[in-house]
Write an enzyme that holds these catalytic residues in place. Structure first.
Site, short mmCIF file in Angstrom:
data_model
loop_
_atom_site.label_atom_id
_atom_site.label_comp_id
_atom_site.label_asym_id
_atom_site.label_seq_id
_atom_site.Cartn_x
_atom_site.Cartn_y
_atom_site.Cartn_z
N ARG A 117 -7.64 -11.09 55.71
CA ARG A 117 -8.69 -11.64 54.84
C ARG A 117 -8.05 -12.30 53.62
O ARG A 117 -6.83 -12.25 53.46
CB ARG A 117 -9.63 -10.53 54.40
CG ARG A 117 -8.88 -9.46 53.61
CD ARG A 117 -9.79 -8.39 53.04
NE ARG A 117 -8.99 -7.39 52.35
CZ ARG A 117 -9.47 -6.40 51.63
NH1 ARG A 117 -10.78 -6.27 51.49
NH2 ARG A 117 -8.68 -5.54 51.04
N GLU A 156 -11.94 -10.81 45.30
CA GLU A 156 -10.55 -10.82 44.84
C GLU A 156 -9.80 -12.09 45.24
O GLU A 156 -8.80 -12.04 45.96
CB GLU A 156 -9.82 -9.57 45.35
CG GLU A 156 -10.38 -8.29 44.77
CD GLU A 156 -9.53 -7.06 45.07
OE1 GLU A 156 -8.71 -7.09 46.00
OE2 GLU A 156 -9.70 -6.05 44.36
N GLU A 314 -15.05 -2.31 41.25
CA GLU A 314 -14.57 -1.37 42.27
C GLU A 314 -13.73 -0.30 41.58
O GLU A 314 -12.94 -0.59 40.67
CB GLU A 314 -13.66 -2.07 43.29
CG GLU A 314 -14.36 -3.00 44.24
CD GLU A 314 -13.38 -3.62 45.24
OE1 GLU A 314 -12.31 -3.02 45.52
OE2 GLU A 314 -13.67 -4.73 45.71
N TRP A 322 -4.34 3.55 50.52
CA TRP A 322 -3.15 2.72 50.68
C TRP A 322 -2.07 3.01 49.65
O TRP A 322 -0.99 2.43 49.70
CB TRP A 322 -3.52 1.23 50.64
CG TRP A 322 -4.42 0.83 49.49
CD1 TRP A 322 -5.78 0.68 49.55
CD2 TRP A 322 -4.05 0.55 48.14
NE1 TRP A 322 -6.28 0.31 48.32
CE2 TRP A 322 -5.23 0.22 47.43
CE3 TRP A 322 -2.84 0.53 47.44
CZ2 TRP A 322 -5.24 -0.12 46.08
CZ3 TRP A 322 -2.85 0.19 46.09
CH2 TRP A 322 -4.03 -0.12 45.43
N LYS A 363 -10.59 3.24 56.92
CA LYS A 363 -11.38 4.40 57.37
C LYS A 363 -11.04 5.66 56.58
O LYS A 363 -11.85 6.58 56.51
CB LYS A 363 -11.21 4.62 58.87
CG LYS A 363 -9.80 4.83 59.36
CD LYS A 363 -9.82 4.99 60.89
CE LYS A 363 -8.42 5.09 61.47
NZ LYS A 363 -7.62 3.84 61.33
N PHE A 364 -9.86 5.69 55.97
CA PHE A 364 -9.50 6.89 55.20
C PHE A 364 -9.57 6.65 53.69
O PHE A 364 -9.08 7.45 52.89
CB PHE A 364 -8.11 7.39 55.60
CG PHE A 364 -8.04 7.81 57.04
CD1 PHE A 364 -8.93 8.76 57.54
CD2 PHE A 364 -7.12 7.24 57.90
CE1 PHE A 364 -8.89 9.14 58.87
CE2 PHE A 364 -7.08 7.61 59.24
CZ PHE A 364 -7.97 8.56 59.73
C1 GAL Z 1 -9.78 -3.91 46.94
C2 GAL Z 1 -10.68 -4.77 47.83
C3 GAL Z 1 -11.64 -3.92 48.62
C4 GAL Z 1 -10.92 -2.77 49.26
C5 GAL Z 1 -10.19 -1.98 48.21
C6 GAL Z 1 -9.47 -0.78 48.74
O1 GAL Z 1 -8.67 -4.60 46.49
O2 GAL Z 1 -11.40 -5.68 47.06
O3 GAL Z 1 -12.28 -4.73 49.59
O4 GAL Z 1 -10.04 -3.25 50.21
O5 GAL Z 1 -9.24 -2.81 47.59
O6 GAL Z 1 -8.82 -0.07 47.72
#
Ligand code: GAL
Length: 685
Positions: A117, A156, A314, A322, A363-364
């Site tokens: 993406r 983003e 967010e 991650w 998913k996590f």
């Molecule tokens: C952000 C993104 C989200 C999601 C999130 C996960 O950077 O805008 O779609 O992937 O990270 O932490």
């Protein structure tokens, strides 16, 4: 400058609380359950449809809004709102297959395959047309829908494309910038170096590891172009929304100090700033020091629109999958980190994500609703409790702050510092340096604006400009006017070396007239090895009232005082005894030059003195325990003081005189405030 703004959408004068919502991954039965849970979680705003393009347009020209109609209706029926997204962040496979020009070309000139993406070409006319079309249809369909509260544009924005379309767009951007005059461009880029003079516009290519990376004027212009082209793409996205829904505020989510886009420039184009915050709590040293870094970014986001409240678009309710250390948020941290954003000016607390995706990469990732599917989880309870807290803070919505202090953190300056070959690549640490200068204010509960070079300095008492290497046109002049008018300037080594094209000022640094303001000539800079240290020794009877010596590392400017008063000197090396810290009276103001990278103890003592002397606005007139800060929002009448304990132990904070109402606890508070580990209270005064 006002300290009270209207709500993000005046129709809804409350905090927004909710998250990224992907009903396109689920069934109507789950949507209905989502509505039940949304109310239980005290959530009211769902960022809907961010990656839903394929569901909305499964085949080219064949649209299906029926599912989104139902979701929007459900939201409205359940007192929820949509922060409705345009879907350009990820495109349908049919689009990439049919129009390969939408796929980005990387810096090494390879066209990517379809997948992932945030990787479309910003120039492609086809992509722009397709995006505008789906955006228009969204706006037409939902313009009068009661659930539509805010537009969330794409997701983003970032990255670059080096395709032929982008090369052509870059060249025409350059032609415009340099008035079609190739000689001007060659001069600005100092391209005679290594015989890189361009004799035809067509010879110019974007920077590439298999081509040019050392013409700093070129790399800077490429980054500027990339920002402008991204804003241009954004403007293309929003055109139909502006036309059809002029009342609905528009934002796109920024990524903190992400270097790829000049955010203060982008901020002009959005109605409300929003950003995505993912600190690695409990796993990267002390939480309070991490809190300082995040506070800096919150303040930067608030300052981009002159104090207008922003959106925390967010954040994670629990663990960020991650991260190298995806630790769970310890009890209290969800509330504290969310209210930290509010303390610095956010009028929303939103998450990624509402419901954990069942498959694929996220998913996590932490979410409000876990795979278990019900509300009886620790994280859900944390979120619901925070939602209840936010309801108690309604009166804070729109309140802001007008700090006395500004710190310059400038994107173009950062680009130039990152590109240059000097000072040893690893240790330049421009952002970290600015944050080190910010920390003493955070510890004292002194509000700070984090601003670009282009911002207006006139409302501040104190302007801190660490490593202001690049002086864009007019900046030195405005700094001169600021100091002449009575302002206090603090700057450091590596200030005023180059102009906006990264061409060195001739005739002695700091250039462009700052040499007179600071009363010093900076002749050369010594870079020590990482483990080496020197000291700065305070001069006897110096007006700062500081005594003894402080440790310094990395960089040591060898300066000559040309009228400035010497406040400290170096302890060792061949430049022992030479000035390390100076102050110059200029007009009605004063200008400090900190010639070396001094330790935090120095910065703390130094700024403590300035805070007292300048009587800087602070949230509480008291000393705060380590790891605790107080941040201020005010509506001009009431003060809202957020006292936050980022230390992992309980604290007792002396409040000084005055009676307060604890907006979270509902208690009348005076004298002292006891906070548990990661505790927070909002005092109304
Ligand atoms: C952000 C993104 C989200 C999601 C999130 C996960 O950077 O805008 O779609 O992937 O990270 O932490």
């Amino acid at each position: 400058m006002p300290t009270k703004f209207s709500a993000i959408n005046p129709r809804f004068p409350h905090f927004l609380h909710g998250g990224d919502y992907n009903p396109d991954q689920w069934t109507p039965e789950i949507w209905r359950e989502d509505m039940r849970l949304m109310k239980l979680a005290n959530c009211n705003a769902m960022s809907t449809g961010i990656f839903a393009w394929t569901k909305l347009e499964p085949e080219e020209g064949k649209f299906d809004f029926s599912w989104l109609d139902q979701v929007m209706d459900l939201l409205a029926e359940n007192e929820g709102s949509a922060v409705l997204a345009t879907p350009s962040g990820a495109r349908p496979a049919w689009l990439s297959a049919r129009y390969p020009e939408v796929l980005r070309v990387t810096a090494d000139r390879r066209r990517i395959l379809h997948g992932q993406r945030h990787n479309h070409c910003m120039t492609s006319p086809v992509y722009r047309e397709k995006v505008q079309e789906i955006n228009r249809r969204l706006a037409e369909r939902y313009q009068d829908h009661p659930a539509l509260l805010v537009w969330h544009i794409s997701n983003e924005y970032g990255g670059e494309c080096h395709c032929d379309l982008c090369q052509a767009a870059f060249r025409s951007w350059l032609r415009k910038k340099y008035d079609n005059d190739l000689d001007r461009l060659n001069h600005a880029w100092w391209s005679a170096f290594w015989s890189h003079t361009f004799t035809d516009w067509e010879q110019i290519e974007s920077p590439s590891p298999i081509g040019e990376i050392y013409l700093h004027g070129l790399t800077l212009d490429w980054k500027r172009y990339t920002t402008d082209q991204t804003i241009d793409f954004y403007n293309c996205e929003i055109a139909p929304l502006r036309e059809l829904t002029p009342e609905i505020p528009i934002t796109t989510n920024f990524m903190g100090l992400y270097t790829g886009l000049n955010y203060p420039r982008f901020a002009v184009a959005v109605d409300v700033v929003s950003w995505d915050s993912y600190p690695m709590w409990h796993a990267s040293g002390s939480d309070w020091e991490l809190a300082v870094q995040i506070a800096f970014i919150h303040d930067q986001n608030r300052a981009m629109k002159s104090g207008k409240p922003f959106m925390l678009m967010e954040s994670v309710p629990s663990a960020t999958n991650w991260m190298p250390v995806p630790k769970l948020k310890r009890p209290g941290m969800h509330r504290l980190s969310s209210l930290q954003a509010v303390a610095h000016g956010s009028d929303t607390v939103q998450y990624f994500q509402w419901r954990k995706s069942r498959g694929s990469a996220e998913k996590f990732h932490g979410a409000v609703v876990d795979h278990v599917g019900h509300e009886y989880t620790r994280v859900f309870r944390d979120v619901a409790e925070l939602g209840a807290d936010l309801k108690k803070l309604d009166t804070v919505v729109g309140a802001s702050v007008q700090p006395d202090v500004a710190i310059i953190y400038d994107w173009e300056n950062r680009w130039a510092i990152d590109d240059m070959q000097a000072l040893g690549r690893e240790r330049r640490k421009y952002a970290e340096t600015c944050i080190a200068h910010y920390q003493p204010f955070w510890e004292r509960g002194i509000p700070v604006d984090v601003i670009a070079e282009s911002a207006d300095f006139s409302a501040y008492k104190l302007l801190v400009a660490p490593m202001l290497y690049m002086l864009q046109p007019g900046v030195a002049e405005r700094i001169r006017a600021f100091v002449a008018g009575g302002g206090t300037l603090v700057t450091t080594y590596w200030t005023g070396l180059v102009d906006e094209n990264d061409l060195c000022f001739l005739g002695g640094w700091p250039g462009d007239g700052l040499r007179e303001v600071l009363g010093v000539w900076d002749e050369e800079t010594d870079t020590l090895a990482p483990q080496e240290r020197n000291h700065v020794v305070m001069a006897d009877g110096n007006p700062l009232g500081l005594a003894g010596s402080y440790e310094a590392r990395d960089y040591f400017a060898l300066i000559h005082a040309e009228g400035a008063q010497v406040l400290a000197t170096y302890a060792s090396e061949f430049y022992a005894g030479r000035p390390a810290l100076t102050v110059n009276k200029w007009g009605k103001g004063q200008a400090y030059y900190m010639a070396s990278r001094n330790d935090t103890r120095f910065l703390d003592d130094f700024y403590a003195h300035l805070a007292d002397r300048l009587n800087l606005l602070r949230a509480l007139p008291v000393d705060l325990p380590r790891g605790v800060t107080a941040q201020l929002r005010t509506d001009g009448k009431n003060k809202f003081i957020f006292v936050m304990n980022f230390s992992p132990a309980p604290v007792s904070v002396a409040l000084g005189a005055g009676k307060f109402e604890g907006l979270l606890s509902g208690a009348a508070i005076s004298g002292r405030l006891d906070l548990p580990e990661f505790g927070v209270e909002v005092l109304k005064q």
